[in-house]
Motif scaffolding. Structure first.
Motif, PDB file in Angstrom:
ATOM      1  N   THR A  56      96.244  33.278  40.606  1.00  0.00           N
ATOM      2  CA  THR A  56      96.687  33.304  39.412  1.00  0.00           C
ATOM      3  C   THR A  56      97.045  31.677  38.822  1.00  0.00           C
ATOM      4  OG1 THR A  56      98.897  33.390  40.060  1.00  0.00           O
ATOM      5  CG2 THR A  56      97.742  35.507  39.726  1.00  0.00           C
ATOM      6  N   LEU A  57      96.745  30.790  39.795  1.00  0.00           N
ATOM      7  CA  LEU A  57      96.871  29.607  39.120  1.00  0.00           C
ATOM      8  C   LEU A  57      96.179  28.971  38.236  1.00  0.00           C
ATOM      9  CD1 LEU A  57      97.795  27.549  42.715  1.00  0.00           C
ATOM     10  CD2 LEU A  57      99.244  28.327  40.729  1.00  0.00           C
ATOM     11  N   THR A  58      94.961  29.663  38.256  1.00  0.00           N
ATOM     12  CA  THR A  58      94.022  29.347  37.216  1.00  0.00           C
ATOM     13  C   THR A  58      93.998  30.180  35.817  1.00  0.00           C
ATOM     14  OG1 THR A  58      92.306  30.736  38.226  1.00  0.00           O
ATOM     15  CG2 THR A  58      92.281  28.566  38.982  1.00  0.00           C
ATOM     16  N   GLY A  59      95.056  30.803  36.103  1.00  0.00           N
ATOM     17  CA  GLY A  59      95.287  31.952  34.757  1.00  0.00           C
ATOM     18  C   GLY A  59      94.379  33.165  34.808  1.00  0.00           C
ATOM     19  N   GLU A  60      93.694  33.685  35.883  1.00  0.00           N
ATOM     20  CA  GLU A  60      92.950  34.862  36.108  1.00  0.00           C
ATOM     21  C   GLU A  60      93.857  35.902  37.057  1.00  0.00           C
ATOM     22  OE1 GLU A  60      90.780  35.727  34.028  1.00  0.00           O
ATOM     23  OE2 GLU A  60      90.022  33.718  33.284  1.00  0.00           O
ATOM     24  N   TRP A  61      94.012  37.099  36.679  1.00  0.00           N
ATOM     25  CA  TRP A  61      94.624  38.029  37.349  1.00  0.00           C
ATOM     26  C   TRP A  61      93.672  39.203  37.849  1.00  0.00           C
ATOM     27  CZ3 TRP A  61     100.210  38.800  38.165  1.00  0.00           C
ATOM     28  CH2 TRP A  61     100.991  37.656  37.713  1.00  0.00           C
ATOM     29  N   SER A  62      93.390  39.410  39.339  1.00  0.00           N
ATOM     30  CA  SER A  62      92.475  40.255  39.708  1.00  0.00           C
ATOM     31  C   SER A  62      93.329  41.767  39.897  1.00  0.00           C
ATOM     32  CB  SER A  62      91.918  39.731  40.905  1.00  0.00           C
ATOM     33  OG  SER A  62      91.023  40.646  41.629  1.00  0.00           O
ATOM     34  N   LEU A  63      92.392  42.710  40.038  1.00  0.00           N
ATOM     35  CA  LEU A  63      92.734  44.088  40.637  1.00  0.00           C
ATOM     36  C   LEU A  63      91.615  44.339  41.895  1.00  0.00           C
ATOM     37  CD1 LEU A  63      93.174  46.393  37.369  1.00  0.00           C
ATOM     38  CD2 LEU A  63      94.680  45.371  38.899  1.00  0.00           C
ATOM     39  N   GLY A  64      91.109  43.268  42.339  1.00  0.00           N
ATOM     40  CA  GLY A  64      90.472  43.514  43.596  1.00  0.00           C
ATOM     41  C   GLY A  64      91.020  42.845  44.872  1.00  0.00           C
ATOM     42  N   TYR A 116      88.391  41.108  30.671  1.00  0.00           N
ATOM     43  CA  TYR A 116      87.171  41.667  31.268  1.00  0.00           C
ATOM     44  C   TYR A 116      87.211  41.368  32.751  1.00  0.00           C
ATOM     45  CZ  TYR A 116      86.192  42.306  26.254  1.00  0.00           C
ATOM     46  OH  TYR A 116      86.041  42.562  24.956  1.00  0.00           O
ATOM     47  N   PHE A 117      87.712  40.174  33.092  1.00  0.00           N
ATOM     48  CA  PHE A 117      87.811  39.852  34.355  1.00  0.00           C
ATOM     49  C   PHE A 117      88.590  40.584  35.397  1.00  0.00           C
ATOM     50  CE2 PHE A 117      89.789  37.897  37.945  1.00  0.00           C
ATOM     51  CZ  PHE A 117      88.743  37.107  38.581  1.00  0.00           C
ATOM     52  N   LEU A 118      89.544  41.378  34.647  1.00  0.00           N
ATOM     53  CA  LEU A 118      90.493  42.227  35.109  1.00  0.00           C
ATOM     54  C   LEU A 118      89.923  43.609  35.518  1.00  0.00           C
ATOM     55  CD1 LEU A 118      93.602  42.297  35.919  1.00  0.00           C
ATOM     56  CD2 LEU A 118      93.840  43.931  34.110  1.00  0.00           C
ATOM     57  N   ILE A 119      89.158  44.016  34.610  1.00  0.00           N
ATOM     58  CA  ILE A 119      88.361  45.035  34.794  1.00  0.00           C
ATOM     59  C   ILE A 119      87.251  45.066  35.714  1.00  0.00           C
ATOM     60  CG2 ILE A 119      87.279  46.866  33.675  1.00  0.00           C
ATOM     61  CD1 ILE A 119      90.136  47.222  33.392  1.00  0.00           C
ATOM     62  N   GLY A 120      86.485  43.870  35.580  1.00  0.00           N
ATOM     63  CA  GLY A 120      85.508  43.580  36.461  1.00  0.00           C
ATOM     64  C   GLY A 120      85.784  43.529  37.883  1.00  0.00           C
ATOM     65  N   SER A 121      87.087  42.665  38.107  1.00  0.00           N
ATOM     66  CA  SER A 121      87.519  42.745  39.400  1.00  0.00           C
ATOM     67  C   SER A 121      87.766  44.043  40.332  1.00  0.00           C
ATOM     68  CB  SER A 121      88.587  41.711  39.765  1.00  0.00           C
ATOM     69  OG  SER A 121      89.615  42.201  38.805  1.00  0.00           O
ATOM     70  N   PHE A 122      88.300  44.959  39.347  1.00  0.00           N
ATOM     71  CA  PHE A 122      88.665  46.376  39.840  1.00  0.00           C
ATOM     72  C   PHE A 122      87.187  47.001  40.102  1.00  0.00           C
ATOM     73  CE2 PHE A 122      88.651  50.690  38.350  1.00  0.00           C
ATOM     74  CZ  PHE A 122      89.442  51.200  39.431  1.00  0.00           C
ATOM     75  N   ALA A 123      86.136  46.848  39.264  1.00  0.00           N
ATOM     76  CA  ALA A 123      84.843  47.375  39.543  1.00  0.00           C
ATOM     77  C   ALA A 123      84.342  46.978  40.868  1.00  0.00           C
ATOM     78  CB  ALA A 123      84.158  47.203  38.249  1.00  0.00           C
TER      79      ALA A 123
END
Length: 332
Positions: A56-64, A116-123
């Motif tokens: 998350t330091l770069t601003g992106e949150w993942s669901l994967g 979109y990154f959040l949903i893409g990581s989940f997929a």
């Protein structure tokens, strides 16, 4: 007078760290067997949530991210079970496997941002889990892998240490967690870490001065995946089994809750989140037979944290530290 204040502050920090070390070492003495096992799992989860914060330091949150933990678990289990590697070496192999998967996924995922990154990581995570379920060879299908070798027992100073017992494995996991947290702290305090913050808070500005934002995001994801893989390897060699259902989206929601409730502005924020919520879960929910209500409780707690404590539990540390400092000064 000015020279005395830093010396006193240094003494207080040394005293606080000494007290924390004593607490961590003495904690198993006051717990039951089942609570000692929970202590092991909490230590492993600390590595997982701190590695998630690094992403998350770069601003992106993942669901994967919890699937990266699974990649480390499967990689380490296969390395020890099929290749016959020693468990410590297979744990490093599991971390490398998770980092490799994170590197491969970063190419399509970092063409997206935000939601979109959040949903893409989940997929992407679900695709990996389906592959684990689909292929019985080598992943064991839906039932996963069983009889994964654990750390071998050995004797030290006439004392036999059995890592199937939760206390020795807790100290081993604690040592690994300290090393992982220290390495992640060093990375964040380095010029690379400051570049991560620059990408987070000023993406376009960072790109305009020549900072390769996509490459830095990819590097953060690979690093976070590696340490998540280490946590998965620690888990699988303790429980002796791994299956795809252990790394589903429900587990990922718990990781998100730990991070948000604890806060991600500091390194210790997520640690506060996972420790405090684990204590609440074991003392309140399980003690009163409400363990099945945990998803509802976590959801309500997450909403309450966003509304009433948006900066997380870590925002309470500075006021508490100031109050203790004033009490210390008055008593001196």
């Amino acid at each position: 007078m000015l020279a005395i204040v830093p010396e006193a502050a240094r003494f207080r920090y040394l005293l606080a760290w000494t007290a924390l070390a004593v607490l961590l070492c003495a904690l198993p003495l006051f717990l039951s067997y089942s609570q000692k096992e929970i202590l092991v799992f909490t230590t492993i989860n600390v590595i997982l949530v701190v590695s998630y914060r690094h992403l998350t330091l770069t601003g992106e949150w993942s669901l994967g991210h919890v699937v990266m933990m699974g990649c480390g678990a499967y990689g380490s289990a296969l390395a020890s079970k099929q290749l016959g590697l020693a468990v410590p070496l297979s744990m490093l192999t599991g971390g490398v496997c998770a980092a490799l998967v994170g590197w491969l996924l970063s190419y399509p995922l970092f063409r997206m941002k935000g939601f979109y990154f959040l949903i893409g990581s989940f997929a992407a995570g679900e695709v990996i889990r389906l592959l684990w379920k689909r292929f019985r060879d080598p992943f064991g299908g839906p039932k996963g892998l069983k009889r994964v070798p654990g750390l071998e027992e050995f004797e030290f100073a006439g004392l036999r240490i059995d890592f199937f017992d939760p206390v020795p494995y807790y100290f081993f996991s604690l040592a690994v967690a300290i090393v992982c947290i220290w390495l992640l702290w060093r990375i964040e305090r380095s010029p690379l870490g400051w570049s991560y913050h620059a990408v987070h808070w000023g993406d376009d500005l960072a790109r305009s001065v020549g900072i390769p934002t996509r490459r830095l995001r990819r590097r953060a994801m690979v690093t976070a995946s590696f340490f998540a893989g280490i946590s998965g390897a620690l888990l699988v060699h303790y429980v002796g089994t791994v299956n795809p259902s252990r790394f589903n989206v429900e587990e990922m929601v718990y990781v998100l809750t730990w991070a948000i409730v604890g806060g991600v502005a500091t390194l210790y924020g997520p640690i506060l989140g996972v420790v405090s919520l684990t204590i609440v879960n074991e003392i309140i929910l399980r003690e009163f037979g409400l363990d099945q209500w945990r998803p509802l409780f976590y959801g309500a707690l997450l909403i309450a944290s966003v509304l009433f404590l948006p900066k997380g539990l870590e925002s309470l540390v500075a006021p508490a530290r100031s109050m203790l400092s004033r009490l210390w000064t008055r008593s001196a």
